[in-house]
Design a protein around this motif. Sequence first.
Motif, PDB file in Angstrom:
ATOM      1  N   ALA A  13      10.139   0.571  16.810  1.00 26.29           N
ATOM      2  CA  ALA A  13      10.383   1.454  17.700  1.00 26.29           C
ATOM      3  C   ALA A  13       9.131   1.758  18.800  1.00 26.29           C
ATOM      4  O   ALA A  13       7.862   1.387  18.235  1.00 26.29           O
ATOM      5  CB  ALA A  13      10.344   3.089  17.167  1.00 26.29           C
ATOM      6  N   TYR A  91      17.149   7.361  21.353  1.00 26.08           N
ATOM      7  CA  TYR A  91      18.061   6.482  20.849  1.00 26.08           C
ATOM      8  C   TYR A  91      18.738   5.754  21.709  1.00 26.08           C
ATOM      9  O   TYR A  91      19.016   4.558  21.613  1.00 26.08           O
ATOM     10  CB  TYR A  91      19.047   7.228  19.953  1.00 26.08           C
ATOM     11  CG  TYR A  91      18.593   7.557  18.574  1.00 26.08           C
ATOM     12  CD1 TYR A  91      18.237   6.526  17.710  1.00 26.08           C
ATOM     13  CD2 TYR A  91      18.639   8.725  18.055  1.00 26.08           C
ATOM     14  CE1 TYR A  91      17.421   6.875  16.333  1.00 26.08           C
ATOM     15  CE2 TYR A  91      18.264   9.106  16.646  1.00 26.08           C
ATOM     16  CZ  TYR A  91      17.419   8.104  15.829  1.00 26.08           C
ATOM     17  OH  TYR A  91      17.225   8.600  14.803  1.00 26.08           O
ATOM     18  N   ILE A  94      16.318   3.101  23.200  1.00 27.55           N
ATOM     19  CA  ILE A  94      16.375   1.802  22.172  1.00 27.55           C
ATOM     20  C   ILE A  94      17.550   1.164  22.113  1.00 27.55           C
ATOM     21  O   ILE A  94      17.520  -0.149  22.338  1.00 27.55           O
ATOM     22  CB  ILE A  94      15.967   2.226  20.950  1.00 27.55           C
ATOM     23  CG1 ILE A  94      14.666   2.869  20.631  1.00 27.55           C
ATOM     24  CG2 ILE A  94      15.959   1.384  19.892  1.00 27.55           C
ATOM     25  CD1 ILE A  94      14.165   3.608  19.703  1.00 27.55           C
ATOM     26  N   ASN A  95      18.657   1.527  22.105  1.00 26.24           N
ATOM     27  CA  ASN A  95      20.121   0.781  22.133  1.00 26.24           C
ATOM     28  C   ASN A  95      20.339   0.294  23.474  1.00 26.24           C
ATOM     29  O   ASN A  95      20.927  -0.726  23.219  1.00 26.24           O
ATOM     30  CB  ASN A  95      21.093   1.960  21.846  1.00 26.24           C
ATOM     31  CG  ASN A  95      21.202   2.130  20.412  1.00 26.24           C
ATOM     32  OD1 ASN A  95      20.449   1.561  19.492  1.00 26.24           O
ATOM     33  ND2 ASN A  95      21.612   3.252  20.095  1.00 26.24           N
ATOM     34  N   ALA A 122      14.521  -3.734  11.019  1.00 24.67           N
ATOM     35  CA  ALA A 122      14.826  -2.715  12.179  1.00 24.67           C
ATOM     36  C   ALA A 122      13.895  -1.540  11.607  1.00 24.67           C
ATOM     37  O   ALA A 122      14.398  -0.839  10.676  1.00 24.67           O
ATOM     38  CB  ALA A 122      16.322  -2.586  12.433  1.00 24.67           C
ATOM     39  N   CYS A 126      15.630   2.235  15.054  1.00 23.07           N
ATOM     40  CA  CYS A 126      16.428   1.111  15.835  1.00 23.07           C
ATOM     41  C   CYS A 126      17.586   0.668  15.066  1.00 23.07           C
ATOM     42  O   CYS A 126      17.977  -0.528  15.082  1.00 23.07           O
ATOM     43  CB  CYS A 126      15.358  -0.058  15.928  1.00 23.07           C
ATOM     44  SG  CYS A 126      13.847   0.672  17.066  1.00 23.07           S
TER      45      CYS A 126
END
Length: 183
Positions: A13, A91, A94-95, A122, A126
């Motif tokens: 992350a 999130y 990150i995605n 990950a 992540c």
Amino acid sequence: MENTFAELVFIPAPAVGHIMSAMEMAKVLVNRHQSLSVTVFLMNPPLSMLALSTYIESLAKKAIERIRFIKLPQDQTPPKLDSKAPLMSFYEFINSHCKYVKNILEEMINQSSSRRVVGLVADWFCTGMIDVANEFNLPSYVYFTSSAAFLGFKLHFETLYVDQKQDLLELANSESESYSELC
């Protein structure tokens, strides 16, 4: 004869503690296994964080044997961070990198080199990247960057909530015995 390395891809992350923790684990792994190499995918932080950006730049320039760094591209208009739901925004940020991870992994897998991608590690923030690993039939591993005690604490709370149906908000103002009262 050229050496062939089994390669793990780490996706930490974009936070200093998460990147540092992943780096230390990567160093331990490559020092213990001479046939292992690690590629670390680095995301630029969603907010301008000079210390983190400087740290990422220094990593990208460092030469560590059998560890390499790839800075992931970032969308021109990254997802907006919602102050009411900052974790969900994080999130989403990150995605939004999944497409870049997929493209780079595809190149790594298809190129004939001395490195064979054998898994994706990950960060626990992540986990959306696991779907990318599944597309390539790669095993994926979740790396928890905190201590085992904190993991136990989180699992205990989940047990209280899921198995025992306890409302965790009730614990917020509960009376508890102090350590000195117990002794």
